[in-house]
Scaffold this active site. Structure first.
Site, short mmCIF file in Angstrom:
data_model
loop_
_atom_site.label_atom_id
_atom_site.label_comp_id
_atom_site.label_asym_id
_atom_site.label_seq_id
_atom_site.Cartn_x
_atom_site.Cartn_y
_atom_site.Cartn_z
N GLU A 96 0.06 -0.93 5.90
CA GLU A 96 1.12 -0.36 6.73
C GLU A 96 0.93 1.14 6.90
O GLU A 96 1.10 1.67 7.99
CB GLU A 96 2.50 -0.65 6.11
CG GLU A 96 3.66 -0.45 7.09
CD GLU A 96 4.13 0.99 7.22
OE1 GLU A 96 4.77 1.33 8.22
OE2 GLU A 96 3.85 1.80 6.30
N ASP A 150 0.84 -1.20 0.00
CA ASP A 150 0.00 0.00 0.00
C ASP A 150 0.87 1.24 0.00
O ASP A 150 2.05 1.19 0.38
CB ASP A 150 -0.96 0.02 1.20
CG ASP A 150 -0.25 0.13 2.54
OD1 ASP A 150 0.81 -0.51 2.72
OD2 ASP A 150 -0.74 0.87 3.42
#
Ligand code: BES
Ligand code: MN
Ligand code: MN
Length: 463
Positions: free
Chosen positions: A158, A88
């Site tokens: 994250e 991400d």
């Protein structure tokens, strides 16, 4: 290893093209509008992991974004390395400051990257660094050079605090069993000065809301007689640090680990030019806590920063208004042995206590995480040292970083396994900023170094 070098040489353009394809998928985890793209990025990764030769590759749904997992177990008696990373990325805003589209990767030369750097959101943090692992694994498989067992766990949350990864780890303890966790999501000092990250700061992140009157008011009719929440919030925030830039929250520093003189001395011997630092940032002077150097301020000391603040009228032209509400997002970076929950409570209590009776204050905690410090005398660390020494032809320097990867402390708690932070980015690569980029030198150096890590780690474990 010569075989691997030849393989890399032959396939290096394809490595880069594949990474560019991955970077075209806008896997922004914070914004629900990109949910499908996040899944697309996970599927892309899965396909590449399968193709590289990994077994049992799966996309594991969570309450948020999925976790990609895969493994290659060649011999149960051999050690197992688990590679962690994230696919991400941060939101690309502000878009108008990008020189090329954040999801239209291009290669351009820069002063720091004379051989070229790839510009795109996630190029360095962390798709580019994860992709080094994918290609290093591919090369080891194709050349029958994988010396140990490997597992890959690449998550999609994250950048939003890894909120669902803890539950996944707890549920899959057996599947994730390993001897060491290898992470490339940090920086080196510069391309001629390799370093290994030996610490990360923890964090607590809160949002505050200050409310004055029950509705927006005419700032002439009511101004001067009713509290302006933006004025009040600014004042409150201003008192959170004193003249010497110390944080004023009572008890904030109580648990801060005192770093020895010797360690501080060693820390400050790392190559660092304050003039180059200022020049690069176009600032006349640095800023921070009294009696600490810049390197210390960004590693062993805690901080408090407003990340964003808003309220009232911010459109074109002028509108006279006495707003009803003001907001701010505030993060605090923590160091050993500060506890994020305790600090959140200290902040919240204090912030409410300094509010004047003319306003109401609401504090909402977001994600947090514990700080980590990793040993430098372990086999895990030594393997990274030897691997980098091999490819950089120089001893890497241990250095504590100011960034946070909250899941690292949880890995130790939940899985009982230590991590090695062998990242290849540069602090100047503009991660989280417009024009994020990742040097081609760094990308290829990572691909070259990772197999040496597996090699040395396996060798050292045998002894
Ligand atoms: N990769 C970074 C952390 C990092 C960057 C560590 C550079 C060392 C050097 C990570 O993706 C990140 O951005 N973490 C966030 C915390 C998270 C909870 C949003 C951070 O540090 O702000
Ligand atoms: Mn990252
Ligand atoms: Mn990040």
């Amino acid at each position: 290893m010569q075989q691997l070098a030849n393989y890399h040489k032959e396939h290096k353009d394809r490595y880069l093209e594949e990474l560019m394809d991955w970077l075209r998928i806008p896997s922004v985890s914070a914004d629900p509008a990109f949910k499908k793209d996040v899944v697309k990025a996970a599927e892309f990764l899965k396909k590449k992991l399968v193709k590289a030769g990994l077994d049992n590759v799966s996309i594991n749904p969570t309450k948020g974004h999925p976790i990609v997992y895969g493994e290659k177990i060649i011999d149960k008696k051999l050690p197992t390395v688990l590679v962690y990373g994230h696919y991400d990325v941060q939101p690309p805003d502000p878009l108008d400051l990008w020189e090329s589209g954040p999801f239209e990767p291009v290669v351009k030369k820069t002063k720091k990257h004379p051989k070229g750097a790839i510009f795109a959101r996630g190029a360095c943090d962390d798709k580019g660094q994860v992709y080094m692992h994918v290609k290093a694994f591919e090369a080891m498989m194709k050349n029958k050079a994988l010396p140990c067992n490997v597992k890959y766990m690449i998550e999609g949350e994250e950048e939003v605090g890894s909120v669902n990864l803890e539950a996944f780890c707890k549920k899959n303890k057996k599947k994730l069993a390993c001897d060491v966790i290898l992470i490339s999501d940090t920086s080196i000092i510069d391309n001629k000065t390799p370093s290994i990250t030996t610490g990360l700061r923890g964090m607590t992140y809160v949002e505050v809301e200050v409310t004055g009157a029950n509705r927006d008011l005419h700032s002439g009719v009511y101004g001067g007689a009713v509290a302006n929440p933006i004025n009040v919030l600014s004042k409150m925030i201003a008192t959170l640090q004193d003249k010497k830039n110390k944080i004023t929250i009572p008890g904030f520093y109580d648990d801060v680990e005192v770093v020895s003189r010797k360690e501080r001395k060693a820390m400050n011997e790392a190559p660092f030019s304050i003039n180059a630092y200022k020049r690069e940032l176009k600032i006349k002077e640095v800023h921070g806590e009294d009696k600490y150097t810049t390197l210390e301020r960004t590693s062993i000391r805690p901080t408090l920063d407003v990340n964003g603040m808003w309220g009232g009228y911010i459109g074109e032209g002028a509108k006279t208004v006495l707003p009803s509400k003001a907001f701010a997002k505030i993060s605090m970076r923590l160091v050993p042995n500060q506890d994020p929950d305790k600090i959140t409570k200290l902040f919240s209590d204090y912030f409410k206590s300094i509010a004047p009776p003319s306003v109401r204050v609401k504090v909402t905690p977001h994600h947090g995480g514990h700080p980590v410090v990793t040993p430098t005398n372990s086999i895990e660390y030594k393997a990274a040292h030897l691997a980098m020494k091999e490819t950089f032809k120089k001893d890497p320097i241990p250095q504590r970083s100011g960034g946070s990867i909250p899941i690292v402390a949880l890995f130790e708690k939940v899985l009982g396994v230590k991590s090695v932070l062998m990242g290849f980015g540069l602090n100047t690569d503009d991660i989280h900023s417009p024009n994020e980029h990742y040097g081609l030198f760094n990308f290829y150096k990572g691909i070259e170094t990772i197999p040496f890590y597996f090699h040395y780690y396996t060798e050292l474990k045998k002894k």
